[in-house]
Enzyme design. Structure first.
Site, PDB file in Angstrom:
ATOM      1  N   ASP A 109       0.853  -1.184   0.000  1.00  0.00           N
ATOM      2  CA  ASP A 109       0.000   0.000   0.000  1.00  0.00           C
ATOM      3  C   ASP A 109       0.889   1.233   0.000  1.00  0.00           C
ATOM      4  O   ASP A 109       1.688   1.438   0.917  1.00  0.00           O
ATOM      5  CB  ASP A 109      -0.883  -0.011   1.256  1.00  0.00           C
ATOM      6  CG  ASP A 109      -2.280   0.510   0.985  1.00  0.00           C
ATOM      7  OD1 ASP A 109      -2.380   1.593   0.387  1.00  0.00           O
ATOM      8  OD2 ASP A 109      -3.249  -0.156   1.359  1.00  0.00           O
ATOM      9  N   ASP A 216      -2.818   4.754  -2.568  1.00  0.00           N
ATOM     10  CA  ASP A 216      -3.826   5.429  -1.749  1.00  0.00           C
ATOM     11  C   ASP A 216      -4.125   6.824  -2.292  1.00  0.00           C
ATOM     12  O   ASP A 216      -3.221   7.538  -2.739  1.00  0.00           O
ATOM     13  CB  ASP A 216      -3.280   5.517  -0.318  1.00  0.00           C
ATOM     14  CG  ASP A 216      -4.276   6.071   0.673  1.00  0.00           C
ATOM     15  OD1 ASP A 216      -5.338   5.463   0.835  1.00  0.00           O
ATOM     16  OD2 ASP A 216      -3.973   7.109   1.295  1.00  0.00           O
ATOM     17  N   GLU A 274      -6.630   4.278  -5.797  1.00  0.00           N
ATOM     18  CA  GLU A 274      -7.869   4.594  -5.092  1.00  0.00           C
ATOM     19  C   GLU A 274      -8.399   5.918  -5.627  1.00  0.00           C
ATOM     20  O   GLU A 274      -7.823   6.971  -5.365  1.00  0.00           O
ATOM     21  CB  GLU A 274      -7.612   4.694  -3.588  1.00  0.00           C
ATOM     22  CG  GLU A 274      -8.867   4.997  -2.788  1.00  0.00           C
ATOM     23  CD  GLU A 274      -8.585   5.320  -1.331  1.00  0.00           C
ATOM     24  OE1 GLU A 274      -9.443   5.031  -0.487  1.00  0.00           O
ATOM     25  OE2 GLU A 274      -7.506   5.882  -1.035  1.00  0.00           O
ATOM     26  N   HIS A 351     -10.979  -2.318   3.487  1.00  0.00           N
ATOM     27  CA  HIS A 351     -10.718  -1.936   4.874  1.00  0.00           C
ATOM     28  C   HIS A 351     -11.458  -0.681   5.304  1.00  0.00           C
ATOM     29  O   HIS A 351     -11.402  -0.321   6.484  1.00  0.00           O
ATOM     30  CB  HIS A 351      -9.214  -1.706   5.055  1.00  0.00           C
ATOM     31  CG  HIS A 351      -8.692  -0.562   4.234  1.00  0.00           C
ATOM     32  ND1 HIS A 351      -8.647  -0.597   2.860  1.00  0.00           N
ATOM     33  CD2 HIS A 351      -8.223   0.663   4.596  1.00  0.00           C
ATOM     34  CE1 HIS A 351      -8.159   0.555   2.413  1.00  0.00           C
ATOM     35  NE2 HIS A 351      -7.905   1.332   3.435  1.00  0.00           N
ATOM     36  N   ASP A 352     -12.130  -0.019   4.390  1.00  0.00           N
ATOM     37  CA  ASP A 352     -12.798   1.249   4.692  1.00  0.00           C
ATOM     38  C   ASP A 352     -14.316   1.127   4.732  1.00  0.00           C
ATOM     39  O   ASP A 352     -15.008   2.150   4.743  1.00  0.00           O
ATOM     40  CB  ASP A 352     -12.413   2.316   3.666  1.00  0.00           C
ATOM     41  CG  ASP A 352     -11.040   2.906   3.925  1.00  0.00           C
ATOM     42  OD1 ASP A 352     -10.566   2.840   5.072  1.00  0.00           O
ATOM     43  OD2 ASP A 352     -10.431   3.435   2.972  1.00  0.00           O
TER      44      ASP A 352
END
Length: 620
Positions: A109, A216, A274, A351-352
């Protein structure tokens, strides 16, 4: 680099990552190997065969870099060190080797929109206005209102509630942070800063054998540099939502193209970005066009944001949605690459967000939980694009129990939004926010993985205090139990991932056509292969494709998104069958080996769908 791609056509020479299955590991919650209640890289290595047996091609490891953990590692203080509870750099090397020896790959990440306030770069930047790294972050002088009070440079509201600016007493200026105050934004306008990012955060790990990055907040590097106030859309607050000021900014494509050519392409590294607040295909395509040489693929969030009240103030005020709304969004993002050289992704968990089976399925009974989790699996595995799974999705992990109070929640966003609701003094706002958190909060995806029915669910040793509480239902929902149950969600995932690979021309590369768009319970669609065949396969549209006489093989996917039995559409009619044509049931979530492979002849009606049943019919 992207491979050959023509009108979503599978040519057999596509890059490896298009038909790969990616699996996101949230390291704090995957497997604790040393008894500190915190997951770690050695723990992940110990479970790598589990992932390999599942059918995973690529492990995506969420942030493990040195960090004060203000936002679970998304506040990096040193990109070349590992946060001690996770392990060491050498442990990452061992993970790379463990993946590669099994024919798998590893991506990390990459968090480079911002760093931690503890990062050496920021410490230098805030040390003085004349420091060479001062412009590596975004600093602005104060404004003053009519009463002479100091106010931030703009009225922008951050993602975690509150202003996007924090005052620095030492240098008497504000610094910008779109997220927590501990996460100052890097200034991508600085060429020296960009070069340091490529070298310090990317080449360092690519040289060690990492295969790429999930990137990200990839579309927030280029801000609008006028730094003006946003329009007032929330009169009750001094801070206003302003994503138009920092998403898809004027130099964003220049920056990402540079990142690709300088840091990704030389290593053949895969990239998935993302891409938030980008709801229009015309905005997304430039990021994923092969010719543009920017990103291989991106996550677009319209579908997974269903139920939220927006990205800012009312985010956790739950907004019910209908199946037709979901279907329209899925169809939009399944078809937007057709006729282009772009690519797309498939996902319904990360994860969000809350757990998919709790948000889109039915957990009201154990039977419906299992049935709906399988149908969600079939849905995801038959969609066009690169498939991403999130840890625990394959065993149907659910949201935290509704009986858990706010004291069980750990996430900075959850706690900030709840505190904001409490500060309002309005009991309805507080109740609505808590209700929304129970469905949507990021915490749900972060509770420890349920490996077995031993104390601490096999995530950690007995007696260890885990960083988040183990789910109450771990004895009923765990991997060990499902491994030995041939009818389990886990074993269904294994099977459907194999079918996805076997028929990748249909499911990975096929075109998508929505059926029954307004039906409130049935989600059905046609997947058609780009391959023509010499066999007499039925046509799905009642006419030859691309002006040729050759037929293309196709699948009809029919999913019952309800707890009631539903009449199934006439599959033979969808395929436009002749009397001699035969349709075969490829797979059903109602796992019955005797049924699968059954055919629908000219006088055979399509059986009704059981509650939360999914099926795939094929014309070959």
């Amino acid at each position: 680099m992207n491979g050959l791609h023509h009108e979503n056509g599978y040519l057999g020479k596509e890059p490896w990552w298009k038909d790969a299955t990616f699996y996101q590991v949230y390291p704090a919650s995957f497997k604790d190997s040393d008894g500190d209640g915190w997951g770690d890289i050695p723990g992940l290595i110990s479970k790598i065969d589990y992932l390999h047996d599942l059918g995973v091609d690529v492990v995506w490891l969420s942030p493990v870099f040195e960090s004060p953990q203000a936002d679970m590692g998304y506040d990096v203080s040193d990109y070349q060190k590992i946060y001690a509870p996770y392990g060491t750099v050498e442990d990452v090397d061992a993970l790379v080797e463990a993946c590669h020896v099994r024919g798998m790959k590893l991506i990390l990440d990459l968090v480079v929109n911002h760093t931690s306030i503890e990062h050496g770069w920021f410490k230098e930047s805030r040390s003085s206005k004349t420091n060479p790294k001062r412009d590596w972050y975004i600093w602005k002088p104060a404004r003053y209102n009519s009463e002479g009070q100091r106010i931030p440079p703009t009225n922008w509201r951050g993602y975690f509630a509150g202003p996007t600016w924090t005052w620095d007493e030492h240098t008497q200026e504000y610094y910008l942070h779109l997220y927590a105050s501990e996460q100052p934004d890097l200034n991508w306008e600085s060429e020296a800063c960009r070069e340091a990012i490529y070298d310090n955060t990317m080449r360092f790990w690519l040289e060690r054998g990492v295969d790429g990055f999930r990137i990200d907040t990839v579309n927030k590097y280029s801000k609008r540099t006028e730094y003006v106030d946003a329009s007032i859309t929330d009169p009750s607050s001094t801070c206003q939502p302003a994503p138009e000021m920092w998403c898809n900014g004027p130099r964003i494509h220049e920056f990402i193209h540079e990142m690709r050519t300088k840091a990704l392409e030389p290593y053949g590294a895969v990239s998935v970005g993302e891409l938030s607040n980008t709801p229009h295909p015309s905005q997304v395509l430039p990021y994923v066009s092969s010719a543009a040489r920017e990103l291989d693929m991106v996550f677009e969030f319209s579908m997974i944001r269903l139920g939220t009240g927006g990205m800012f103030g009312p985010k956790y005020t739950y907004v019910p949605f209908t199946l037709p709304q979901m279907k329209a969004i899925v169809a939009k993002w399944q078809t937007f690459i057709e006729g282009t050289d772009g690519w797309t992704t498939v996902f319904c968990e990360n994860h969000d967000n809350g757990r998919a089976v709790s948000r889109f399925g039915d957990c009201s009974t154990p039977e419906l939980w299992q049935a709906s989790a399988k149908t969600l699996a079939l849905w995801q595995a038959t969609l066009t694009g690169t498939l991403f799974l999130y840890q625990g999705q394959e065993i149907g992990m659910t949201n935290m129990p509704a009986t858990w109070g706010i004291d069980k929640y750990k996430d900075v966003e959850s706690l900030n939004f709840y505190a904001e609701a409490v500060a309002s003094g309005d009991q309805k706002t507080i109740a609505d926010t808590m209700h929304g958190l129970r469905i949507l909060a990021r915490d749900h995806s972060r509770i420890p993985f349920q490996w077995d029915d031993s104390p601490n669910a096999g995530f950690a040793e007995k007696g260890v205090k885990t960083w988040m509480q183990i789910h109450d239902e771990y004895r009923d929902i765990n991997a060990a139990k499902q491994l030995v149950d041939q009818d389990s969600i886990l074993n269904f995932y294994k099977r459907i991932l194999q079918l996805r690979k076997k028929y990748k021309d249909l499911f990975v590369f096929g075109t998508f056509r929505l059926l029954q768009g307004e039906h409130k319970a049935i989600f059905s669609y046609v997947k058609e292969s780009p391959h023509e065949t010499s066999n007499s396969y039925p046509q799905t549209n009642g006419h030859s494709v691309n002006g040729h006489d050759g037929r293309k093989r196709a699948a009809v996917v029919v999913l019952n998104f309800s707890k009631d039995k539903q009449e199934c559409l006439d599959v033979r009619d969808v395929f436009d069958c002749n009397d001699n044509d035969t349709i075969r049931l490829l797979v059903s979530t109602q796992h019955n080996e005797d049924d699968e492979g059954l055919t629908l002849g000219k006088n055979t009606s399509t059986p009704a769908l059981q509650p939360w049943e999914g099926r795939v019919y094929v014309n070959f």
